[in-house]
Design an enzyme around this catalytic site. Structure first.
Site, PDB file in Angstrom:
ATOM      1  N   GLU A 170       0.453   6.770  17.353  1.00 53.52           N
ATOM      2  CA  GLU A 170       1.825   6.246  17.339  1.00 53.52           C
ATOM      3  C   GLU A 170       2.757   7.279  17.972  1.00 53.52           C
ATOM      4  OE1 GLU A 170       2.748   3.671  13.630  1.00 53.52           O
ATOM      5  OE2 GLU A 170       1.714   5.413  12.866  1.00 53.52           O
ATOM      6  N   LYS A 201       0.847  -1.188   0.000  1.00 57.78           N
ATOM      7  CA  LYS A 201       0.000   0.000   0.000  1.00 57.78           C
ATOM      8  C   LYS A 201       0.891   1.249   0.000  1.00 57.78           C
ATOM      9  CE  LYS A 201       1.195   1.295   3.715  1.00 57.78           C
ATOM     10  NZ  LYS A 201       1.270   2.231   4.793  1.00 57.78           N
ATOM     11  N   HIS A 248      -5.213   0.646   6.572  1.00 57.81           N
ATOM     12  CA  HIS A 248      -5.399  -0.169   7.767  1.00 57.81           C
ATOM     13  C   HIS A 248      -6.711   0.057   8.533  1.00 57.81           C
ATOM     14  CE1 HIS A 248      -1.348  -0.913   6.768  1.00 57.81           C
ATOM     15  NE2 HIS A 248      -0.805   0.107   7.390  1.00 57.81           N
ATOM     16  N   LYS A 255       1.251  10.591  14.057  1.00 59.31           N
ATOM     17  CA  LYS A 255       2.644  10.392  14.452  1.00 59.31           C
ATOM     18  C   LYS A 255       2.982  11.301  15.621  1.00 59.31           C
ATOM     19  CE  LYS A 255       3.452   7.744  10.868  1.00 59.31           C
ATOM     20  NZ  LYS A 255       3.336   6.301  11.015  1.00 59.31           N
ATOM     21  N   ASP A 260      -1.813   6.909   4.336  1.00 68.63           N
ATOM     22  CA  ASP A 260      -0.880   5.927   4.899  1.00 68.63           C
ATOM     23  C   ASP A 260      -1.584   4.963   5.855  1.00 68.63           C
ATOM     24  OD1 ASP A 260       1.683   4.793   5.498  1.00 68.63           O
ATOM     25  OD2 ASP A 260       1.784   5.992   7.328  1.00 68.63           O
TER      26      ASP A 260
HETATM   27  C1  BG6 Z   1       2.590   1.239   8.087  1.00 74.89           C
HETATM   28  C2  BG6 Z   1       2.621   2.730   7.944  1.00 74.89           C
HETATM   29  O1  BG6 Z   1       1.825   0.661   7.074  1.00 74.89           O
HETATM   30  O2  BG6 Z   1       2.050   0.892   9.339  1.00 74.89           O
HETATM   31  C3  BG6 Z   1       3.445   3.343   9.055  1.00 74.89           C
HETATM   32  O3  BG6 Z   1       3.187   3.082   6.679  1.00 74.89           O
HETATM   33  C4  BG6 Z   1       2.938   2.873  10.394  1.00 74.89           C
HETATM   34  O4  BG6 Z   1       3.411   4.762   8.975  1.00 74.89           O
HETATM   35  C5  BG6 Z   1       2.822   1.354  10.430  1.00 74.89           C
HETATM   36  O5  BG6 Z   1       3.827   3.316  11.395  1.00 74.89           O
HETATM   37  C6  BG6 Z   1       2.166   0.864  11.695  1.00 74.89           C
HETATM   38  O6  BG6 Z   1       2.189  -0.525  11.688  1.00 74.89           O
HETATM   39  P1  BG6 Z   1       2.484  -1.344  13.008  1.00 74.89           P
HETATM   40  O7  BG6 Z   1       2.297  -2.766  12.642  1.00 74.89           O
HETATM   41  O8  BG6 Z   1       3.895  -1.007  13.406  1.00 74.89           O
HETATM   42  O9  BG6 Z   1       1.503  -0.819  13.983  1.00 74.89           O
END
Ligand code: BG6
Length: 488
Positions: A222, A154, A246, A332, A241
């Site tokens: 995050e 993605k 997701h 972020k 993103d």
């Molecule tokens: C990714 C994003 O797909 O997923 C990132 O590009 C993000 O920006 C990440 O930090 C989060 O995934 P996980 O599994 O670390 O929570």
């Protein structure tokens, strides 16, 4: 730990696999894909495999092996024994993009000969969206389409037009059943647990609807900043993103009707029905944020309008969910790293408890899924505080996968999904139709985005997030922490 190779092979692919990893020296490959492939091969999940790294870097096979070794040291969650490393390093090969299609073709042929028998090809495109099509062209030129499957990273397009065009161009080369559009959130064990919890049990179904559920939150803050990814992120932003990919996918698992079978097509059908019922996003229901300091980071436009934070309210206008708001948030450099789905139940219509007893004082009853790897669930409710009179406290029933002793068997999301793609199982992958519909409901937001509002790193986002969710409140930060491991 599930390392008995007999057992593992039974869940793995039947034929040997040649994996062409495009973007092999990149961030995702080092963090997740190489460590994941190492685990899958050394635990015996893939009977026989060769991996051909491909990237823009002009490096030798030995240099690629060194990069892979470094990646395992840094990111593998398990100890890397010399024996396992030496077996893994032998299956690694490398072709630089500048070497061209004929060299890649020869490397794949070589790998196939070494494996013997009828092998399958799997191409993993771990490259930014603007590089995906040239990688597809390279694969066609190298004559590597037959007997192959392709995993696409993605974001799949950046809006409806680009997603449609990408799908059309991809379909010129690969058929839909060869394409695996990855969304690693769906590979997370707790995401699959949503399906298990909803459909393997009868007790939730009667209340899993607008009559009993007041609102839903999908909250994925995050603490991470962007590191070296600002170049990619500048073009992408938090909505593309994280949300289109997701968060909406998780929302579909939470909201879909029971599929007729736990199989790819019935599951995709139900997810796509959720997407079709989603109301196009209204910019007034969206808060875009950017952390202070983002614009002075390397690779970022000093006047950048890219959001590093997004919170929004959306609606699924169907019989099950009409009128139930879904609040989504991610960003972020926020105060905490969490991944939760929180379901707030309606409050009782009338309270017979005395004033001041505490009923309702700590918000509605909640069912909360923690999508972190250690999978937790909690059901909170009001219960009586021991002693005289009638005082009520918020109590909870909690489950943590850690308590089962089976946490070592959990496959990391990418491990799970690579294995599924090798077996040709589309269940946890997204479809062209689903993704195009999500871009369609995004049109009003992408055309007239609300202004970005600044927020301080370490906060929970711009202040207006509270107006967005009023009269409700964000669950995070939790008022009551998860319980530590229960004592006997
Ligand atoms: C990714 C994003 O797909 O997923 C990132 O590009 C993000 O920006 C990440 O930090 C989060 O995934 P996980 O599994 O670390 O929570």
């Amino acid at each position: 730990m599930a390392t008995g190779s007999k057992y593992n092979q039974s869940v793995g692919p039947k034929s040997p696999q040649v994996l062409v990893l495009v973007g092999a020296t990149g961030d995702l490959s080092r963090r997740k894909l190489l460590p994941g492939l190492f685990r899958l091969t050394s635990a015996g999940f893939i009977p026989a495999c060769r991996i051909i790294g491909v990237s823009l870097d002009d490096i030798s096979v030995d240099e690629f092996r060194k990069i892979a070794r470094g990646a395992l040291e840094e990111f593998s969650t398990r100890k890397v024994s010399e024996k396992d490393w030496s077996a893994f390093s032998e299956i690694l090969d490398y072709v630089s993009l500048s070497a061209g299609a004929s060299v890649l073709k020869a490397a794949v042929k070589n790998a196939e000969q070494a494996l013997g028998g009828e092998s399958r090809r799997i191409h993993y495109l771990s490259v930014p969206p603007n590089a995906a099509l040239s990688a597809v062209r390279l694969l066609r030129e190298a004559d590597l389409v037959e007997r192959s499957r392709i995993i696409m990273e993605k974001p799949f397009g950046t809006d409806l037009t680009t997603a449609r065009s990408l799908n059309a161009k991809l379909h010129d080369v690969f058929s839909e059943d060869q394409i695996f559009r990855i969304d690693h959130f769906l590979g997370k064990e707790p995401a699959q647990n949503i399906l298990a919890f909803r459909f393997a049990n009868g007790f939730m179904e009667p209340i899993w609807n607008r009559n009993f559920i007041d609102h839903v939150q999908i909250d994925v803050p995050e603490t991470l900043g962007l590191g070296k990814r600002s170049g990619f992120y500048e073009q992408t932003g938090a909505y593309r993103d994280m949300v289109v990919t997701h968060l909406f996918q998780i929302l579909a698992f939470m909201a879909m009707e029971p599929p007729t079978a736990l199989e790819p097509q019935p599951i995709s059908e139900e997810k796509n029905k959720v997407f079709r019922s989603m109301v196009p996003l209204d910019s007034h229901n969206v808060v875009r944020g950017q952390y202070t300091g983002y614009r002075s980071e390397e690779g970022v436009n000093p006047e950048s309008d890219t959001e590093t934070f997004i919170a929004l309210k959306c609606q699924i206008d169907n019989w099950r969910w009409a009128g139930v708001p879904f609040y989504l948030r991610t960003g972020k450099k926020l105060a905490e790293g969490q991944r939760i789905i929180s379901i707030a139940f309606r409050e009782p219509p009338k309270s017979m408890f005395p004033a001041g007893s505490g009923v309702g004082a700590q918000g509605p009853d909640h069912l909360t899924f923690d999508l972190a790897d250690a999978s937790k669930m909690s059901l909170s409710f009001y219960g009586k505080r021991p002693g005289p009179g009638m005082r009520l406290d918020k109590l909870s029933l909690q489950f943590a996968m850690n308590d089962t002793g089976l946490i070592g068997d959990v496959l990391e999301a990418y491990e799970r999904l690579i294995l599924d793609a090798m077996r040709g199982d589309h269940t946890l992958f997204t479809t062209a139709e689903g993704i195009e519909r999500l871009w369609e409901i995004s049109i009003p937001l992408l055309e007239t985005p609300p202004p970005v509002r600044l927020y301080e790193p370490g906060s929970w986002g711009p202040k207006s997030i509270h107006q967005l969710i009023a009269p409700n409140a964000w669950r995070l930060p939790f008022e009551r922490a998860w319980r530590a491991k229960s004592e006997g």
